[in-house]
Each structure stands twice: as structure tokens, then as C-alpha cells.
Design a protein around this motif. Structure first.
Motif, PDB file in Angstrom:
ATOM      1  N   LEU A  79       0.824  -1.213   0.000  1.00  0.00           N
ATOM      2  CA  LEU A  79       0.000   0.000   0.000  1.00  0.00           C
ATOM      3  C   LEU A  79       0.855   1.258   0.000  1.00  0.00           C
ATOM      4  N   VAL A  80       1.865   1.289   0.850  1.00  0.00           N
ATOM      5  CA  VAL A  80       2.713   2.486   0.941  1.00  0.00           C
ATOM      6  C   VAL A  80       3.473   2.710  -0.364  1.00  0.00           C
ATOM      7  N   SER A  81       3.956   1.638  -0.979  1.00  0.00           N
ATOM      8  CA  SER A  81       4.673   1.824  -2.245  1.00  0.00           C
ATOM      9  C   SER A  81       3.739   2.326  -3.345  1.00  0.00           C
ATOM     10  N   ALA A  82       2.491   1.854  -3.340  1.00  0.00           N
ATOM     11  CA  ALA A  82       1.538   2.338  -4.347  1.00  0.00           C
ATOM     12  C   ALA A  82       1.173   3.799  -4.106  1.00  0.00           C
ATOM     13  N   LEU A  83       1.017   4.184  -2.850  1.00  0.00           N
ATOM     14  CA  LEU A  83       0.675   5.578  -2.556  1.00  0.00           C
ATOM     15  C   LEU A  83       1.857   6.516  -2.762  1.00  0.00           C
ATOM     16  N   LEU A  84       3.078   6.043  -2.537  1.00  0.00           N
ATOM     17  CA  LEU A  84       4.246   6.897  -2.752  1.00  0.00           C
ATOM     18  C   LEU A  84       4.478   7.199  -4.227  1.00  0.00           C
ATOM     19  N   CYS A  85       3.987   6.343  -5.097  1.00  0.00           N
ATOM     20  CA  CYS A  85       4.121   6.623  -6.533  1.00  0.00           C
ATOM     21  C   CYS A  85       3.356   7.876  -6.928  1.00  0.00           C
ATOM     22  N   TRP A  86       2.291   8.191  -6.199  1.00  0.00           N
ATOM     23  CA  TRP A  86       1.515   9.402  -6.491  1.00  0.00           C
ATOM     24  C   TRP A  86       2.261  10.673  -6.089  1.00  0.00           C
ATOM     25  N   SER A  87       3.324  10.560  -5.299  1.00  0.00           N
ATOM     26  CA  SER A  87       3.979  11.763  -4.783  1.00  0.00           C
ATOM     27  C   SER A  87       4.749  12.527  -5.852  1.00  0.00           C
ATOM     28  N   VAL A  88       5.173  11.881  -6.913  1.00  0.00           N
ATOM     29  CA  VAL A  88       5.935  12.576  -7.947  1.00  0.00           C
ATOM     30  C   VAL A  88       5.110  12.863  -9.195  1.00  0.00           C
ATOM     31  N   ILE A  89       3.852  12.442  -9.209  1.00  0.00           N
ATOM     32  CA  ILE A  89       3.004  12.668 -10.375  1.00  0.00           C
ATOM     33  C   ILE A  89       2.385  14.063 -10.280  1.00  0.00           C
ATOM     34  N   PRO A  90       2.616  14.921 -11.276  1.00  0.00           N
ATOM     35  CA  PRO A  90       2.029  16.262 -11.238  1.00  0.00           C
ATOM     36  C   PRO A  90       0.543  16.229 -11.600  1.00  0.00           C
ATOM     37  N   PHE A  91      -0.263  16.940 -10.824  1.00  0.00           N
ATOM     38  CA  PHE A  91      -1.698  17.023 -11.080  1.00  0.00           C
ATOM     39  C   PHE A  91      -2.061  18.283 -11.859  1.00  0.00           C
ATOM     40  N   GLY A  92      -1.123  19.167 -12.015  1.00  0.00           N
ATOM     41  CA  GLY A  92      -1.315  20.411 -12.731  1.00  0.00           C
ATOM     42  C   GLY A  92      -0.037  21.222 -12.639  1.00  0.00           C
ATOM     43  N   PRO A  93      -0.025  22.414 -13.224  1.00  0.00           N
ATOM     44  CA  PRO A  93       1.175  23.257 -13.123  1.00  0.00           C
ATOM     45  C   PRO A  93       1.446  23.641 -11.670  1.00  0.00           C
ATOM     46  N   GLY A  94       2.562  23.196 -11.154  1.00  0.00           N
ATOM     47  CA  GLY A  94       2.941  23.511  -9.780  1.00  0.00           C
ATOM     48  C   GLY A  94       2.226  22.682  -8.730  1.00  0.00           C
ATOM     49  N   MET A  95       1.387  21.731  -9.131  1.00  0.00           N
ATOM     50  CA  MET A  95       0.642  20.901  -8.173  1.00  0.00           C
ATOM     51  C   MET A  95       1.255  19.504  -8.119  1.00  0.00           C
ATOM     52  N   VAL A  96       2.357  19.406  -7.441  1.00  0.00           N
ATOM     53  CA  VAL A  96       3.030  18.128  -7.263  1.00  0.00           C
ATOM     54  C   VAL A  96       3.499  18.049  -5.817  1.00  0.00           C
ATOM     55  N   ILE A  97       3.402  16.881  -5.222  1.00  0.00           N
ATOM     56  CA  ILE A  97       3.789  16.738  -3.821  1.00  0.00           C
ATOM     57  C   ILE A  97       5.295  16.852  -3.668  1.00  0.00           C
ATOM     58  N   SER A  98       6.038  16.166  -4.530  1.00  0.00           N
ATOM     59  CA  SER A  98       7.500  16.172  -4.453  1.00  0.00           C
ATOM     60  C   SER A  98       8.041  16.264  -5.871  1.00  0.00           C
ATOM     61  N   ASP A  99       8.704  17.356  -6.196  1.00  0.00           N
ATOM     62  CA  ASP A  99       9.211  17.596  -7.544  1.00  0.00           C
ATOM     63  C   ASP A  99      10.688  17.203  -7.598  1.00  0.00           C
ATOM     64  N   LEU A 158      12.342   9.745 -25.048  1.00  0.00           N
ATOM     65  CA  LEU A 158      11.701  10.650 -25.998  1.00  0.00           C
ATOM     66  C   LEU A 158      11.513  12.036 -25.415  1.00  0.00           C
ATOM     67  N   ALA A 159      11.239  12.110 -24.104  1.00  0.00           N
ATOM     68  CA  ALA A 159      11.048  13.424 -23.474  1.00  0.00           C
ATOM     69  C   ALA A 159      12.366  14.129 -23.213  1.00  0.00           C
ATOM     70  N   GLY A 160      13.443  13.376 -23.050  1.00  0.00           N
ATOM     71  CA  GLY A 160      14.737  13.974 -22.788  1.00  0.00           C
ATOM     72  C   GLY A 160      14.923  14.425 -21.362  1.00  0.00           C
ATOM     73  N   SER A 161      14.021  14.024 -20.474  1.00  0.00           N
ATOM     74  CA  SER A 161      14.112  14.420 -19.073  1.00  0.00           C
ATOM     75  C   SER A 161      13.474  13.343 -18.215  1.00  0.00           C
ATOM     76  N   MET A 162      14.006  13.214 -17.004  1.00  0.00           N
ATOM     77  CA  MET A 162      13.405  12.273 -16.051  1.00  0.00           C
ATOM     78  C   MET A 162      12.449  12.966 -15.110  1.00  0.00           C
ATOM     79  N   ASN A 163      12.313  14.276 -15.225  1.00  0.00           N
ATOM     80  CA  ASN A 163      11.389  15.030 -14.383  1.00  0.00           C
ATOM     81  C   ASN A 163       9.999  14.941 -14.980  1.00  0.00           C
ATOM     82  N   LEU A 164       9.033  14.590 -14.150  1.00  0.00           N
ATOM     83  CA  LEU A 164       7.668  14.449 -14.648  1.00  0.00           C
ATOM     84  C   LEU A 164       6.954  15.793 -14.797  1.00  0.00           C
ATOM     85  N   SER A 165       7.457  16.834 -14.166  1.00  0.00           N
ATOM     86  CA  SER A 165       6.805  18.150 -14.243  1.00  0.00           C
ATOM     87  C   SER A 165       7.178  18.904 -15.504  1.00  0.00           C
ATOM     88  N   ARG A 166       8.288  18.564 -16.115  1.00  0.00           N
ATOM     89  CA  ARG A 166       8.716  19.284 -17.311  1.00  0.00           C
ATOM     90  C   ARG A 166       8.430  18.532 -18.566  1.00  0.00           C
TER      91      ARG A 166
END
Length: 166
Positions: A79-99, A158-166
Motif C-alpha cells: 500500500l505504501v509503495s503504491a501511494l508513494l508513486c503518487w507523490s511525484v506525479i504532477p496534477f497540474g502546473p505547480g501541483m506536485v507533492i515532491s518535484d 523521448l522526453a529527454g528528461s526524467m522530471n515528470l513536471s517538465r
């Protein structure tokens, strides 16, 4: 991101999962030519809450020679590993738990830890049959993760970045 924004985001994700589960069960009922969940609430809208209450109020059955700590911690690991995956997923511009700059790799690492919960649950029951079943399930989860990892690495290249916000 302050605490209230984080709480609203987590609650909205949990409600979305609950209602998507309801939609899935309704669709499966329609495909099997039967009525889906409709007994709890208006058209079954409270079915997710009833399922959660049923899950929390069930009797805990523990095998006699089981490692109790590991048996109770293994679902928490998944459960914790599944919920921690949501921490780096951006929900909108600037709306991310951990960037993080390594958001893709962090997501892959956190989702891979969840596989151990299944394996530890079978191992902690101290039975060869539960261990064999959990090993089979773990092999299946790892085979799914191989395809997912390949697809995510392709997206990262393809994106050229490992950051999910960019």
C-alpha cells in the motif's frame, strides 16, 4: 505545498479510485447481463464505502506458525509503495507533492518495492503452499513491471528528461 492542498489532493485521488471501482463493477455487470452494485445508496454510490467497512471489520485469520509482524506488514508495504508513486506525479502546473529531477526513476523504484509485499505475505505464513502461490504471483507482477519499465524508459528517452513536471 501546504497541508490542506496535500489533504485535498489525497482525498480526491482516493474518491476517484472509489468511483472508478464502482464504474468498473457497473460495467462488468452490464457486460455479464446482470445488475451491477445497486443495493447500497443511490444506484450503488456508497458501495465503495460499504466495501471498505466490510474489509476493516473482517475477522483476522492468522496461521498458527506464521510470523505475525511480517504477515501484517506485507500489505502495508504494498500500500505504501503504491501511494508513494503518487507523490511525484504532477496534477497540474505547480501541483506536485515532491518535484524531483529523477521522478521517472523514483516512480519505478517505488512501484518495484510493492512486489515484495506479495512475496513476504506468502513467506510469512510459514507454509510451502502459500509461499509457492506468492512466488507465482510475484513472478507475474515482475513480468508486468518489465513491460512497464520498458515503456517508461522509452517515454523518458523521448522526453529527454526524467522530471515528470517538465
Amino acid at each position: 505545498m501546504n497541508f490542506m492542498e496535500l489533504l485535498i489532493m489525497v482525498l480526491s485521488v482516493m474518491l476517484a479510485v472509489a468511483f472508478l471501482t464502482l464504474a468498473e463493477r457497473k460495467t462488468l455487470g452490464y457486460m455479464q447481463r446482470r445488475v451491477g452494485p445497486n443495493a447500497v445508496g443511490y444506484y450503488g454510490l456508497l458501495m465503495a464505502m460499504a466495501d471498505a467497512a466490510k474489509l476493516l471489520l473482517k475477522e483476522m485469520v492468522v496461521p498458527t506458525h506464521a510470523d505475525k509482524l511480517m504477515l501484517f506488514m506485507s500489505p502495508a508495504i504494498s500500500l505504501v509503495s503504491a501511494l508513494l508513486c503518487w507523490s511525484v506525479i504532477p496534477f497540474g502546473p505547480g501541483m506536485v507533492i515532491s518535484d524531483h529531477n529523477y521522478g521517472f526513476i523514483l516512480t519505478l523504484a517505488m512501484s518495484s518495492v510493492g512486489v515484495f509485499g506479495t512475496l513476504l505475505a506468502g513467506w510469512s505464513a510459514n507454509s510451502k503452499y502459500s509461499l509457492l502461490g506468492s512466488m507465482r504471483s510475484t513472478a507475474q507482477l515482475i513480468s508486468y513491471e518489465l513491460v512497464l519499465t520498458t515503456i517508461m524508459l522509452l517515454c523518458m528517452l523521448l522526453a529527454g528528461s526524467m522530471n515528470l513536471s517538465r
